[in-house]
Enzyme design. Sequence first.
Site, PDB file in Angstrom:
ATOM      1  N   ASP A 166       0.816  -1.223   0.000  1.00  0.00           N
ATOM      2  CA  ASP A 166       0.000   0.000   0.000  1.00  0.00           C
ATOM      3  C   ASP A 166       0.845   1.267   0.000  1.00  0.00           C
ATOM      4  O   ASP A 166       0.659   2.157  -0.835  1.00  0.00           O
ATOM      5  CB  ASP A 166      -0.927   0.053   1.226  1.00  0.00           C
ATOM      6  CG  ASP A 166      -1.966  -1.055   1.207  1.00  0.00           C
ATOM      7  OD1 ASP A 166      -1.774  -2.034   0.458  1.00  0.00           O
ATOM      8  OD2 ASP A 166      -2.949  -0.943   1.955  1.00  0.00           O
ATOM      9  N   ARG A 219      -0.579   5.244  17.786  1.00  0.00           N
ATOM     10  CA  ARG A 219      -0.815   6.249  16.748  1.00  0.00           C
ATOM     11  C   ARG A 219      -0.305   7.636  17.104  1.00  0.00           C
ATOM     12  O   ARG A 219       0.338   8.289  16.290  1.00  0.00           O
ATOM     13  CB  ARG A 219      -2.301   6.299  16.363  1.00  0.00           C
ATOM     14  CG  ARG A 219      -2.838   5.019  15.693  1.00  0.00           C
ATOM     15  CD  ARG A 219      -1.847   4.386  14.807  1.00  0.00           C
ATOM     16  NE  ARG A 219      -2.360   3.259  14.034  1.00  0.00           N
ATOM     17  CZ  ARG A 219      -1.592   2.329  13.516  1.00  0.00           C
ATOM     18  NH1 ARG A 219      -0.288   2.363  13.692  1.00  0.00           N
ATOM     19  NH2 ARG A 219      -2.107   1.340  12.812  1.00  0.00           N
ATOM     20  N   ASP A 259      -7.742   4.730  12.469  1.00  0.00           N
ATOM     21  CA  ASP A 259      -6.369   5.222  12.399  1.00  0.00           C
ATOM     22  C   ASP A 259      -6.259   6.557  11.664  1.00  0.00           C
ATOM     23  O   ASP A 259      -5.504   7.434  12.077  1.00  0.00           O
ATOM     24  CB  ASP A 259      -5.457   4.174  11.750  1.00  0.00           C
ATOM     25  CG  ASP A 259      -5.245   2.967  12.661  1.00  0.00           C
ATOM     26  OD1 ASP A 259      -5.301   3.148  13.894  1.00  0.00           O
ATOM     27  OD2 ASP A 259      -5.032   1.856  12.146  1.00  0.00           O
ATOM     28  N   SER A 273      -5.609  -7.933   8.084  1.00  0.00           N
ATOM     29  CA  SER A 273      -4.955  -6.647   8.314  1.00  0.00           C
ATOM     30  C   SER A 273      -4.340  -6.721   9.705  1.00  0.00           C
ATOM     31  O   SER A 273      -5.046  -6.852  10.708  1.00  0.00           O
ATOM     32  CB  SER A 273      -5.988  -5.524   8.246  1.00  0.00           C
ATOM     33  OG  SER A 273      -5.418  -4.338   8.748  1.00  0.00           O
TER      34      SER A 273
HETATM   35  N1  ARG Z   1      -9.498  -1.835  15.752  1.00  0.00           N
HETATM   36  C1  ARG Z   1      -8.287  -1.521  16.440  1.00  0.00           C
HETATM   37  C2  ARG Z   1      -8.231  -0.063  16.754  1.00  0.00           C
HETATM   38  O1  ARG Z   1      -8.917   0.697  16.139  1.00  0.00           O
HETATM   39  C3  ARG Z   1      -7.079  -1.992  15.682  1.00  0.00           C
HETATM   40  C4  ARG Z   1      -6.814  -1.279  14.406  1.00  0.00           C
HETATM   41  C5  ARG Z   1      -5.714  -1.914  13.662  1.00  0.00           C
HETATM   42  N2  ARG Z   1      -5.236  -1.099  12.604  1.00  0.00           N
HETATM   43  C6  ARG Z   1      -4.906  -1.581  11.421  1.00  0.00           C
HETATM   44  N3  ARG Z   1      -4.502  -0.715  10.525  1.00  0.00           N
HETATM   45  N4  ARG Z   1      -4.992  -2.836  11.129  1.00  0.00           N
HETATM   46  O2  ARG Z   1      -7.486   0.355  17.614  1.00  0.00           O
END
Ligand code: ARG
Length: 398
Positions: free
Chosen positions: A19, A99, A128, A180
């Site tokens: 990506d 993050r 994210d 993912s």
């Molecule tokens: N759902 C979780 C959160 O929002 C994990 C997110 C994982 N991120 C990813 N890009 N796979 O904190």
Amino acid sequence: MASRDPVRRVCLAYSGGLDTSVILRWLIEEYDCEVVAYCADVGQEEELEGLPEKALASGAVECIVRDVRDEFVSDYVYPAIQAGAIYEGVYLLGTALARPVIAKHHVAVARETGCDAVSHGATGKGNDQIRFELAFRALGPELQVIAPWREWDLRSRTDCMAYAEKHDIPVSATVKKPYSIDRNLMHCSFEGGILEDPWRAPEEAMFLLSQSPEAAPDVPAELVIAFENGRATSIDGESLSPVALLTKLNKLAGTHGVGRVDMVENRFVGLKSRGVYETPGGTVLFVAHRAIESITMDREVMHERDRLIPRYAELVYNGFWFSPEMDLLRATVEASQRNVSGEVRVQLYKGGVTVSGRRSPHSLYSEQMVTFEEDGGAYDQGDAGGFIRLQGLRLGGR
Ligand code: ARG
């Protein structure tokens, strides 16, 4: 494309995967700009070696890798443990906590390298993008934000592969990733693929940080964790930095199958999504921390702090780490941890973590007061009668 604001130089959060490799080239093509690739090491254990070469081969003018592991654990994971932060009763926030530290250094690198924009590879459906962009807004409001997933017409992994091929972008793995995955020192998360059916159980082969409880050793592990002001400082008497301590705990707890969670959570954008998490060391710290609090924290202080937990977790989850309200909560939690020092003994066994002892020089627990044996007049049981009578004065209608 006429409506796009012109940018000269974009700092892209780059992982070396498909990506972000595609995004790198896409930015150059679409914005006619230079791209600085930036990668934060939060303990994802992905191949960071050769990353700069790869970024340059994809067209970046520069690639900067920042090791932010110490800061991540010390300033984000540890405060969250002190807060007892847990989202919707089960999620210890491993991704959400990483993050803001990634974004903070993203802004710093963008400024250091003379960029006028930042870009990331988070999709338009997730949390994210919000976490990154709220942090950009708080820390680098002058920077333009480019979120290609919300802008371009590539719709799938197949589209990305085709784009990569067309533009001679070097991509190593062509095999379709089944999930993912987001991994760092605190946790590993899995979403997508077969997990999108919330009834379907994950395959054992998916897990990266933990053994299944069934495969875990038949003999429990016992360890003693020391805390100072709510921060874990040693295991079995060995002083360890936050990163070293969490790394060690991850290994131990992972072996014993501790810290797996399978949940359907509420994303900030309004979607429900199924996620599976492994947080071995973090789970042990969460449990042990509560245990050291149980003897060192005043009841009312504890209950005030406990009321803040859902709010604190929601702010972290929704991406408001850098906000005035979060500053207030962090300061309050920090103040609540003043006497939270001492030792906790825990057992790890077949997916469980059980407290079997706690002690502290600041203990508020009085064996003499609470004893079922003769207390030498420390507590007058007769007082309890009046206490209850007054509490009950307005009950019973008379
Ligand atoms: N759902 C979780 C959160 O929002 C994990 C997110 C994982 N991120 C990813 N890009 N796979 O904190």
